[in-house]
Design an enzyme around this catalytic site. Structure first.
Site, PDB file in Angstrom:
ATOM      1  N   GLY A  12       0.782  -1.231   0.000  1.00  0.00           N
ATOM      2  CA  GLY A  12       0.000   0.000   0.000  1.00  0.00           C
ATOM      3  C   GLY A  12       0.811   1.278   0.000  1.00  0.00           C
ATOM      4  CB  THR A  22      21.461  12.873  -5.952  1.00  0.00           C
ATOM      5  OG1 THR A  22      21.618  11.517  -5.498  1.00  0.00           O
ATOM      6  CG2 THR A  22      20.111  13.404  -5.528  1.00  0.00           C
ATOM      7  CG  ASP A  46      17.819   7.273  -6.898  1.00  0.00           C
ATOM      8  OD1 ASP A  46      17.270   6.253  -6.441  1.00  0.00           O
ATOM      9  OD2 ASP A  46      18.946   7.259  -7.429  1.00  0.00           O
ATOM     10  CE  LYS A  80      19.943   3.859  -6.299  1.00  0.00           C
ATOM     11  NZ  LYS A  80      20.435   5.230  -6.331  1.00  0.00           N
ATOM     12  CG  HIS A 113      23.950   0.974  -6.193  1.00  0.00           C
ATOM     13  ND1 HIS A 113      24.420   2.169  -5.720  1.00  0.00           N
ATOM     14  CD2 HIS A 113      23.620   1.206  -7.492  1.00  0.00           C
ATOM     15  CE1 HIS A 113      24.361   3.077  -6.693  1.00  0.00           C
ATOM     16  NE2 HIS A 113      23.884   2.516  -7.766  1.00  0.00           N
ATOM     17  CB  SER A 164      19.505  -1.067  -8.296  1.00  0.00           C
ATOM     18  OG  SER A 164      19.820  -0.219  -9.371  1.00  0.00           O
ATOM     19  CE  LYS A 268      23.682  15.778 -12.349  1.00  0.00           C
ATOM     20  NZ  LYS A 268      24.593  16.309 -13.399  1.00  0.00           N
TER      21      LYS A 268
HETATM   22  P1  A2P Z   1      22.526  18.999 -16.253  1.00  0.00           P
HETATM   23  O1  A2P Z   1      22.739  18.545 -14.851  1.00  0.00           O
HETATM   24  O2  A2P Z   1      23.516  20.021 -16.702  1.00  0.00           O
HETATM   25  O3  A2P Z   1      21.083  19.407 -16.528  1.00  0.00           O
HETATM   26  P2  A2P Z   1      20.741  10.963 -17.414  1.00  0.00           P
HETATM   27  O4  A2P Z   1      20.150  10.799 -16.034  1.00  0.00           O
HETATM   28  O5  A2P Z   1      19.867  10.364 -18.482  1.00  0.00           O
HETATM   29  O6  A2P Z   1      22.189  10.545 -17.512  1.00  0.00           O
HETATM   30  O7  A2P Z   1      20.692  12.499 -17.678  1.00  0.00           O
HETATM   31  C1  A2P Z   1      21.395  13.361 -16.872  1.00  0.00           C
HETATM   32  C2  A2P Z   1      22.159  14.269 -17.779  1.00  0.00           C
HETATM   33  O8  A2P Z   1      21.246  14.939 -18.633  1.00  0.00           O
HETATM   34  C3  A2P Z   1      22.893  15.313 -17.018  1.00  0.00           C
HETATM   35  O9  A2P Z   1      24.121  15.495 -17.678  1.00  0.00           O
HETATM   36  C4  A2P Z   1      22.021  16.566 -17.130  1.00  0.00           C
HETATM   37  O10 A2P Z   1      22.816  17.724 -17.214  1.00  0.00           O
HETATM   38  C5  A2P Z   1      21.308  16.350 -18.427  1.00  0.00           C
HETATM   39  N1  A2P Z   1      19.929  16.824 -18.393  1.00  0.00           N
HETATM   40  C6  A2P Z   1      19.039  16.768 -17.408  1.00  0.00           C
HETATM   41  N2  A2P Z   1      17.864  17.282 -17.762  1.00  0.00           N
HETATM   42  C7  A2P Z   1      18.006  17.683 -19.043  1.00  0.00           C
HETATM   43  C8  A2P Z   1      17.143  18.302 -19.996  1.00  0.00           C
HETATM   44  N3  A2P Z   1      15.904  18.602 -19.666  1.00  0.00           N
HETATM   45  N4  A2P Z   1      17.632  18.563 -21.231  1.00  0.00           N
HETATM   46  C9  A2P Z   1      18.907  18.260 -21.552  1.00  0.00           C
HETATM   47  N5  A2P Z   1      19.779  17.675 -20.707  1.00  0.00           N
HETATM   48  C10 A2P Z   1      19.332  17.383 -19.463  1.00  0.00           C
END
Ligand code: A2P
Length: 322
Positions: A12, A22, A46, A80, A113, A164, A268
């Protein structure tokens, strides 16, 4: 912003579908990013000790809770068990350490992890030998570790537990022995790597799925020097077409596609504007034509970016999952 979506967990409990990743952020970067993420409305965070920034995250969480800006119940915190703790005794020791750093009494979800393990060498979370090979511990026993994960639920330090980077065979084996259900599986998942078989399997077992690297693993692409070979999802012509149609950014389309499959996503970003846009995906819906076009982008295992090749020596471990 439209209403948020929750993903059902076992017993639930619920997890906000869009969370904040992060990984790959220094203490300084994550402190600023966490402030902005909480401002933007992220409540599912996370974390992992191997990201080396839990203490900084904990300080921001404490500040927000002390100031009454957020309650513990509103937050959904995931962390994790690091590969160095993937052995009996590890879950208690490492979860206690994470809780101390995060300044929390419990986490909402605690994940193993990786299916493989490293040797424990002092406090080193990334133990390597002189040649840079990781010091693998090949004696990994998932069943014993899962029993210790269950003990963390009984002790009240984790509300739910999961895995994971495990494959179907490894998950099945844990399920065969589990007393506390596997609530969640966190895996690399994005438009180029849709993980259809693994997602189908998890759904059949009531295991919620979380997508890491949901924007196509740009972080891992960079880390592994694959920038030339793996195209950016956000530049894909199908994504761009659907993005124009809905007047949303390509990243918002890529994330909404995952959420509409009933999967959580944890993008992230340390960029305030991008992180605000990434969570602003609850005021529109992809239609069946969009979903079909997006499903066609799957490259199956060719779309995998995070094959752990940056962990030198991992592929020789008996529990290496791929
Ligand atoms: P930044 O922290 O400069 O935004 P993933 O989790 O797929 O690896 O993606 C994370 C990466 O994608 C990070 O390098 C982040 O850079 C970049 N990122 C996060 N949000 C966006 C977005 N909306 N458009 C382009 N790049 C993004």
């Amino acid at each position: 912003m439209g209403s948020k979506i929750d993903i059902e967990l076992t017993a639930g409990r619920k997890m906000p579908a869009l969370g904040f990743g992060t990984w790959h952020a220094s203490e300084e970067e994550i402190t600023k990013a966490m402030e902005e993420a909480l401002e933007a409305g992220y409540r599912h965070i996370d974390c992992a000790p191997v990201y080396l920034n839990e203490a900084a995250i904990g300080r921001v969480l404490k500040r927000w809770m002390d100031a009454g800006r957020v309650t513990r119940e509103e937050l959904f915190i995931v962390t994790k068990l690091p590969p160095t703790g993937n052995r009996p005794g590890g879950p208690e020791k490492f979860l206690k350490k994470s809780l101390k750093d995060l300044q929390l009494e419990y986490v909402d979800l605690y994940l193993v992890h990786t299916p493989f393990a490293f040797e424990e060498v002092g406090d080193e979370l990334h133990p390597t030998d002189e040649e840079g090979n990781f010091r693998m511990d090949n004696s990994t026993d998932h069943i014993k570790v899962w029993a210790d994960m269950e003990a963390e639920v009984a002790a009240g330090r984790a509300k739910a537990i999961g895995l994971s980077n495990f494959n179907i065979k490894q998950i099945k084996r844990v399920l065969d022995h589990a007393k506390v259900p596997v609530a969640n599986l966190q895996i690399e998942l994005h438009a180029y790597f849709q993980q259809n078989d693994l997602v189908k399997f998890c759904k059949s077992k009531g295991i919620a799925v979380t997508a890491y690297s949901p924007l196509g693993s740009r972080g891992f692409v960079k880390l592994m020097g694959k920038t030339e070979v793996i195209p950016t999802i956000m530049d894909n012509s199908t994504i761009l077409r659907i993005s124009e149609k809905h007047e949303k950014t390509p990243a918002q389309i890529a994330l909404r596609f995952i959420i509409q499959r009933g999967i959580a996503a944890i993008p992230k970003s340390t960029n305030g504007d991008r992180m605000r846009k990434n969570i602003d995906i609850f005021d529109f819906e992809l239609d069946e034509d969009d979903m079909e076009a997006l499903r066609a982008l799957d490259q199956s295992s060719n779309g995998r970016v995070c094959d752990f090749s940056f962990i030198k020596g991992a592929c020789s471990h008996p529990e290496f999952p791929f």
